[in-house]
Design an enzyme around this catalytic site. Structure first.
Site, PDB file in Angstrom:
ATOM      1  N   HIS A 169      52.573 -31.229 -13.407  1.00 57.50           N
ATOM      2  CA  HIS A 169      52.712 -29.861 -12.902  1.00 57.50           C
ATOM      3  C   HIS A 169      51.396 -29.385 -12.289  1.00 57.50           C
ATOM      4  CE1 HIS A 169      56.713 -28.604 -13.884  1.00 57.50           C
ATOM      5  NE2 HIS A 169      56.588 -28.868 -15.180  1.00 57.50           N
ATOM      6  N   GLU A 193      60.609 -29.386 -11.787  1.00 54.20           N
ATOM      7  CA  GLU A 193      60.687 -30.136 -13.042  1.00 54.20           C
ATOM      8  C   GLU A 193      60.993 -31.609 -12.787  1.00 54.20           C
ATOM      9  OE1 GLU A 193      59.837 -29.168 -16.081  1.00 54.20           O
ATOM     10  OE2 GLU A 193      59.217 -27.328 -15.074  1.00 54.20           O
ATOM     11  N   HIS A 227      53.846 -35.147 -18.138  1.00 53.93           N
ATOM     12  CA  HIS A 227      54.708 -34.195 -17.426  1.00 53.93           C
ATOM     13  C   HIS A 227      53.945 -32.912 -17.106  1.00 53.93           C
ATOM     14  CE1 HIS A 227      58.446 -31.834 -16.649  1.00 53.93           C
ATOM     15  NE2 HIS A 227      57.744 -30.863 -17.228  1.00 53.93           N
ATOM     16  N   GLU A 228      53.242 -32.376 -18.095  1.00 50.28           N
ATOM     17  CA  GLU A 228      52.510 -31.129 -17.884  1.00 50.28           C
ATOM     18  C   GLU A 228      51.360 -31.313 -16.891  1.00 50.28           C
ATOM     19  OE1 GLU A 228      53.807 -28.518 -18.780  1.00 50.28           O
ATOM     20  OE2 GLU A 228      55.249 -29.335 -20.214  1.00 50.28           O
TER      21      GLU A 228
END
Length: 295
Positions: free
Chosen positions: A152, A223, A148-149
């Site tokens: 980003h 997100e 997930h990070e």
């Protein structure tokens, strides 16, 4: 990629200036300000430079500030061992899969179950996780969080959110000064400075609060994209498992997760009473979005 970002930056700046010009023209503000000694063009340039400039300075300092404020300890792969070495290797493997330059990897000591990514560019980024996250999550769940990070970073979310924040800053500065100047012309000369100063401060705070709703909205959309990007890297089930673990953690009684292990502004959020200001969608909504996706 850099040409695209520069192009986006220039286009955004042009749109900001054009939008402000259109609004002031429609409202007939320009002639009024000129007649009262306030140059509209100079004000637009000033607000644009300070609004966008301040946002990008924050972006450039983001890694340094994160390390300092969160107490992030950067992992040195040459001397790392055990859990640190394992964490570094996971990030390295996922970064390679995402075609990203290797970011700095760090751990900050906190009972909170959280992680974040920051940095001015894909080639100068930082991924950090809390010690609490490593204690609570299993390997598959940790990989979901890391994916997930890294999504980003791959999506350029730090730059995108900086552009949005810069636009909001410019509008806040411009309209707070316009309105405070107009209010100051309605009082006696000896009171004008005081009225202009106080009203500018109050309006800046008010417009900043309203502007944060806009920034938070765009953050929530990013997100969902990061969740989707993470699912592409490690599989939908691993991403869902990570979010499910976060949900169980934050639904647990406070004494089971530590008083400091509360929702923050990084990967998890639980601000139900201030949903408009939340930078993250509810975990339930994120899980549902992943379950309904094809990843």
């Amino acid at each position: 990629m850099w040409f695209k970002r520069i192009g986006l930056f220039l286009l955004t700046n042009i749109l900001v200036v054009v939008t402000i010009s259109i609004v002031t023209s429609v409202l007939g503000i320009g002639p009024y300000l000129d007649a009262n000694g306030l140059n509209l063009s100079s004000l637009v340039i000033f607000c644009f430079l300070w609004g966008m400039g301040g946002a990008f300075v924050s972006l450039l300092l983001s890694k340094f500030m994160a390390k300092m404020m969160m107490g992030v300890q950067i992992i040195d792969p040459r001397s790392a061992s055990g859990a640190e070495r394992e964490l570094y290797s996971r990030v390295e493997r996922l970064a390679r899969a995402a075609n990203l330059p290797m970011p700095e990897v760090g751990i900050y000591h906190s009972p909170e179950v959280n992680a974040f990514a920051t940095g001015p560019s894909k080639s100068s980024s930082l991924v950090a996780v809390s010690s609490g996250l490593l204690q609570v999550m299993d390997n598959a769940e940790v990989e979901g969080v890391l994916a997930h990070e890294l999504a980003h970073v791959a999506n350029g979310d730090m730059v995108t959110m900086t552009l949005i924040q810069g636009i909001v800053n410019a509008f806040v500065m411009f309209f707070s000064r316009i309105i405070s100047y107009a209010l100051s012309t309605m009082v006696k000369d000896e009171m004008q400075y005081t009225v202009r100063l106080i009203s500018n401060i109050v309006l800046s705070i008010l417009f900043s609060i309203l502007g944060s709703i806009v920034v938070a909205y765009f953050s929530r959309t990013r997100e969902y994209r990061a969740d989707a990007g993470g699912a592409k890297l490690v599989g939908r089930q691993n991403m869902i498992a990570a979010l499910e673990k976060l949900r169980r953690t934050f639904d647990a009684p406070e004494d089971e997760r530590g008083k400091e292990a509360l929702a923050t502004m990084k990967i998890s959020g639980h601000n139900k009473w201030m949903a408009l200001f939340s930078t993250h969608p509810p975990l339930e909504a994120r899980i549902a979005a992943l379950k309904n996706s094809g990843y």
